[in-house]
Motif scaffolding. Structure first.
Motif, PDB file in Angstrom:
ATOM      1  N   VAL A   1       0.853  -1.186   0.000  1.00 32.38           N
ATOM      2  CA  VAL A   1       0.000   0.000   0.000  1.00 32.38           C
ATOM      3  C   VAL A   1       0.892   1.240   0.000  1.00 32.38           C
ATOM      4  CG1 VAL A   1      -1.748   1.302   1.253  1.00 32.38           C
ATOM      5  CG2 VAL A   1      -1.831  -1.185   1.262  1.00 32.38           C
ATOM      6  N   GLN A   2       0.605   2.154  -0.925  1.00 29.11           N
ATOM      7  CA  GLN A   2       1.290   3.452  -0.923  1.00 29.11           C
ATOM      8  C   GLN A   2       0.334   4.473  -0.334  1.00 29.11           C
ATOM      9  OE1 GLN A   2       1.276   1.653  -4.158  1.00 29.11           O
ATOM     10  NE2 GLN A   2       2.992   0.623  -3.171  1.00 29.11           N
ATOM     11  N   LEU A   3       0.849   5.268   0.581  1.00 32.15           N
ATOM     12  CA  LEU A   3       0.022   6.249   1.287  1.00 32.15           C
ATOM     13  C   LEU A   3       0.566   7.647   1.067  1.00 32.15           C
ATOM     14  CD1 LEU A   3      -0.329   4.296   4.656  1.00 32.15           C
ATOM     15  CD2 LEU A   3      -1.954   4.353   2.768  1.00 32.15           C
ATOM     16  N   GLN A   4      -0.341   8.584   0.829  1.00 33.04           N
ATOM     17  CA  GLN A   4       0.036   9.969   0.587  1.00 33.04           C
ATOM     18  C   GLN A   4      -0.826  10.853   1.472  1.00 33.04           C
ATOM     19  OE1 GLN A   4       2.422  11.096  -1.732  1.00 33.04           O
ATOM     20  NE2 GLN A   4       2.108  13.150  -0.911  1.00 33.04           N
ATOM     21  N   ALA A   5      -0.203  11.459   2.480  1.00 33.25           N
ATOM     22  CA  ALA A   5      -0.920  12.351   3.389  1.00 33.25           C
ATOM     23  C   ALA A   5      -0.871  13.785   2.884  1.00 33.25           C
ATOM     24  CB  ALA A   5      -0.318  12.262   4.779  1.00 33.25           C
ATOM     25  N   SER A   6      -1.938  14.516   3.162  1.00 30.63           N
ATOM     26  CA  SER A   6      -2.009  15.922   2.773  1.00 30.63           C
ATOM     27  C   SER A   6      -2.950  16.653   3.701  1.00 30.63           C
ATOM     28  CB  SER A   6      -2.484  16.044   1.324  1.00 30.63           C
ATOM     29  OG  SER A   6      -3.791  15.514   1.188  1.00 30.63           O
ATOM     30  N   GLY A   7      -2.957  17.992   3.572  1.00 31.98           N
ATOM     31  CA  GLY A   7      -3.910  18.788   4.324  1.00 31.98           C
ATOM     32  C   GLY A   7      -3.327  19.537   5.504  1.00 31.98           C
ATOM     33  N   GLY A   8      -2.055  19.335   5.782  1.00 30.83           N
ATOM     34  CA  GLY A   8      -1.446  20.053   6.883  1.00 30.83           C
ATOM     35  C   GLY A   8      -1.276  21.527   6.563  1.00 30.83           C
ATOM     36  N   GLY A   9      -0.875  22.292   7.577  1.00 25.95           N
ATOM     37  CA  GLY A   9      -0.666  23.708   7.371  1.00 25.95           C
ATOM     38  C   GLY A   9      -0.505  24.430   8.683  1.00 25.95           C
ATOM     39  N   LEU A  10      -0.581  25.754   8.592  1.00 21.61           N
ATOM     40  CA  LEU A  10      -0.460  26.621   9.759  1.00 21.61           C
ATOM     41  C   LEU A  10      -1.844  27.125  10.135  1.00 21.61           C
ATOM     42  CD1 LEU A  10       1.207  28.320  11.784  1.00 21.61           C
ATOM     43  CD2 LEU A  10       1.428  30.041   9.965  1.00 21.61           C
ATOM     44  N   VAL A  11      -2.201  26.995  11.399  1.00 19.71           N
ATOM     45  CA  VAL A  11      -3.516  27.419  11.865  1.00 19.71           C
ATOM     46  C   VAL A  11      -3.374  28.002  13.269  1.00 19.71           C
ATOM     47  CG1 VAL A  11      -4.080  25.141  12.819  1.00 19.71           C
ATOM     48  CG2 VAL A  11      -5.927  26.678  12.113  1.00 19.71           C
ATOM     49  N   GLN A  12      -4.253  28.923  13.597  1.00 14.78           N
ATOM     50  CA  GLN A  12      -4.244  29.502  14.931  1.00 14.78           C
ATOM     51  C   GLN A  12      -4.903  28.554  15.931  1.00 14.78           C
ATOM     52  OE1 GLN A  12      -6.049  33.395  14.637  1.00 14.78           O
ATOM     53  NE2 GLN A  12      -4.054  34.373  14.340  1.00 14.78           N
ATOM     54  N   ALA A  13      -4.528  28.687  17.171  1.00 10.25           N
ATOM     55  CA  ALA A  13      -5.143  27.880  18.226  1.00 10.25           C
ATOM     56  C   ALA A  13      -6.661  28.076  18.194  1.00 10.25           C
ATOM     57  CB  ALA A  13      -4.587  28.285  19.583  1.00 10.25           C
ATOM     58  N   GLY A  14      -7.373  26.973  18.344  1.00 12.41           N
ATOM     59  CA  GLY A  14      -8.824  27.003  18.264  1.00 12.41           C
ATOM     60  C   GLY A  14      -9.367  26.718  16.877  1.00 12.41           C
ATOM     61  N   GLY A  15      -8.481  26.710  15.899  1.00  8.65           N
ATOM     62  CA  GLY A  15      -8.898  26.472  14.527  1.00  8.65           C
ATOM     63  C   GLY A  15      -9.015  25.001  14.191  1.00  8.65           C
ATOM     64  N   SER A  16      -9.275  24.740  12.912  1.00  4.89           N
ATOM     65  CA  SER A  16      -9.497  23.375  12.449  1.00  4.89           C
ATOM     66  C   SER A  16      -8.683  23.091  11.197  1.00  4.89           C
ATOM     67  CB  SER A  16     -10.979  23.162  12.116  1.00  4.89           C
ATOM     68  OG  SER A  16     -11.783  23.323  13.256  1.00  4.89           O
ATOM     69  N   LEU A  17      -8.364  21.825  11.027  1.00  5.46           N
ATOM     70  CA  LEU A  17      -7.750  21.322   9.806  1.00  5.46           C
ATOM     71  C   LEU A  17      -8.303  19.932   9.530  1.00  5.46           C
ATOM     72  CD1 LEU A  17      -3.920  22.149  10.104  1.00  5.46           C
ATOM     73  CD2 LEU A  17      -5.516  23.092   8.432  1.00  5.46           C
ATOM     74  N   ARG A  18      -8.321  19.565   8.255  1.00  9.49           N
ATOM     75  CA  ARG A  18      -8.718  18.217   7.874  1.00  9.49           C
ATOM     76  C   ARG A  18      -7.584  17.578   7.090  1.00  9.49           C
ATOM     77  NH1 ARG A  18     -13.033  16.076   3.425  1.00  9.49           N
ATOM     78  NH2 ARG A  18     -13.888  14.300   4.587  1.00  9.49           N
ATOM     79  N   LEU A  19      -7.036  16.536   7.638  1.00  7.90           N
ATOM     80  CA  LEU A  19      -5.991  15.794   6.952  1.00  7.90           C
ATOM     81  C   LEU A  19      -6.613  14.671   6.121  1.00  7.90           C
ATOM     82  CD1 LEU A  19      -3.319  15.415   9.775  1.00  7.90           C
ATOM     83  CD2 LEU A  19      -3.721  17.336   8.222  1.00  7.90           C
ATOM     84  N   SER A  20      -5.991  14.396   4.999  1.00  3.83           N
ATOM     85  CA  SER A  20      -6.414  13.299   4.139  1.00  3.83           C
ATOM     86  C   SER A  20      -5.237  12.379   3.888  1.00  3.83           C
ATOM     87  CB  SER A  20      -6.929  13.819   2.794  1.00  3.83           C
ATOM     88  OG  SER A  20      -8.053  14.634   2.955  1.00  3.83           O
ATOM     89  N   CYS A  21      -5.538  11.121   3.667  1.00  2.00           N
ATOM     90  CA  CYS A  21      -4.506  10.150   3.339  1.00  2.00           C
ATOM     91  C   CYS A  21      -5.052   9.262   2.230  1.00  2.00           C
ATOM     92  CB  CYS A  21      -4.146   9.326   4.563  1.00  2.00           C
ATOM     93  SG  CYS A  21      -2.948   8.007   4.253  1.00  2.00           S
ATOM     94  N   ALA A  22      -4.474   9.403   1.052  1.00  2.00           N
ATOM     95  CA  ALA A  22      -4.914   8.631  -0.100  1.00  2.00           C
ATOM     96  C   ALA A  22      -4.065   7.382  -0.235  1.00  2.00           C
ATOM     97  CB  ALA A  22      -4.813   9.480  -1.360  1.00  2.00           C
ATOM     98  N   ALA A  23      -4.733   6.251  -0.444  1.00  2.00           N
ATOM     99  CA  ALA A  23      -4.040   4.971  -0.553  1.00  2.00           C
ATOM    100  C   ALA A  23      -4.121   4.438  -1.969  1.00  2.00           C
ATOM    101  CB  ALA A  23      -4.641   3.967   0.419  1.00  2.00           C
ATOM    102  N   SER A  24      -3.068   3.780  -2.382  1.00  2.00           N
ATOM    103  CA  SER A  24      -3.055   3.117  -3.680  1.00  2.00           C
ATOM    104  C   SER A  24      -2.283   1.814  -3.544  1.00  2.00           C
ATOM    105  CB  SER A  24      -2.422   4.004  -4.746  1.00  2.00           C
ATOM    106  OG  SER A  24      -1.086   4.312  -4.401  1.00  2.00           O
ATOM    107  N   GLY A  25      -2.444   0.955  -4.512  1.00  2.00           N
ATOM    108  CA  GLY A  25      -1.730  -0.319  -4.470  1.00  2.00           C
ATOM    109  C   GLY A  25      -2.652  -1.440  -4.028  1.00  2.00           C
ATOM    110  N   ARG A  26      -2.320  -2.090  -2.941  1.00  2.00           N
ATOM    111  CA  ARG A  26      -3.103  -3.222  -2.460  1.00  2.00           C
ATOM    112  C   ARG A  26      -4.486  -2.776  -1.999  1.00  2.00           C
ATOM    113  NH1 ARG A  26       0.168  -7.740  -1.611  1.00  2.00           N
ATOM    114  NH2 ARG A  26       2.395  -7.293  -1.813  1.00  2.00           N
ATOM    115  N   THR A  27      -5.366  -3.705  -1.823  1.00  2.00           N
ATOM    116  CA  THR A  27      -6.752  -3.387  -1.513  1.00  2.00           C
ATOM    117  C   THR A  27      -6.860  -2.640  -0.199  1.00  2.00           C
ATOM    118  OG1 THR A  27      -7.425  -5.392  -2.658  1.00  2.00           O
ATOM    119  CG2 THR A  27      -9.050  -4.332  -1.240  1.00  2.00           C
TER     120      THR A  27
END
Length: 121
Positions: A1-27
């Protein structure tokens, strides 16, 4: 399985972020998925995990009630919704895949490259 994470960044305290991880390869559906993080000078620590069928999730006490892990098997993607972020959440976040559901990093077979999350005070 190959995994690719994204969605990080700089945010102020109290804020929100959504990380994603896309998988490819094996089921993708064969694997339980986890999120870990590593802050500078600290060991990698467990954040959250979800079973292959989304029936069960588990969270580290430090993020419980603020973070939510989910997955979309049709899209081969796992997500980490992070709300009410704190400066101590600053770290590189990694997604990982395992056949045996676990909170221990060494039980995970495949790892993504990590995405940086920085929370300013």
């Amino acid at each position: 399985v190959q995994l690719q994470a994204s969605g990080g960044g700089l945010v102020q305290a109290g804020g929100s972020l959504r990380l994603s991880c896309a998988a490819s390869g094996r089921t993708f559906n064969n694997y339980h998925m986890g999120w870990f993080r590593q802050a500078p000078g600290k060991e990698r620590e467990f954040v959250a995990s979800i079973t292959w069928n989304s029936v069960s999730t588990i969270y580290a006490d430090s993020v419980k009630g603020r973070f939510t892990v989910s997955r979309g098997n049709a899209k081969n993607t796992v997500y980490l919704q992070m709300n009410s972020l704190k400066p101590e959440d600053t770290a590189i976040y990694y997604c990982a895949a395992t056949r045996g559901w676990s909170t221990r990093a060494y039980d995970y077979e495949y790892w993504g490259q990590g995405t940086q999350v920085t929370v300013s005070s």
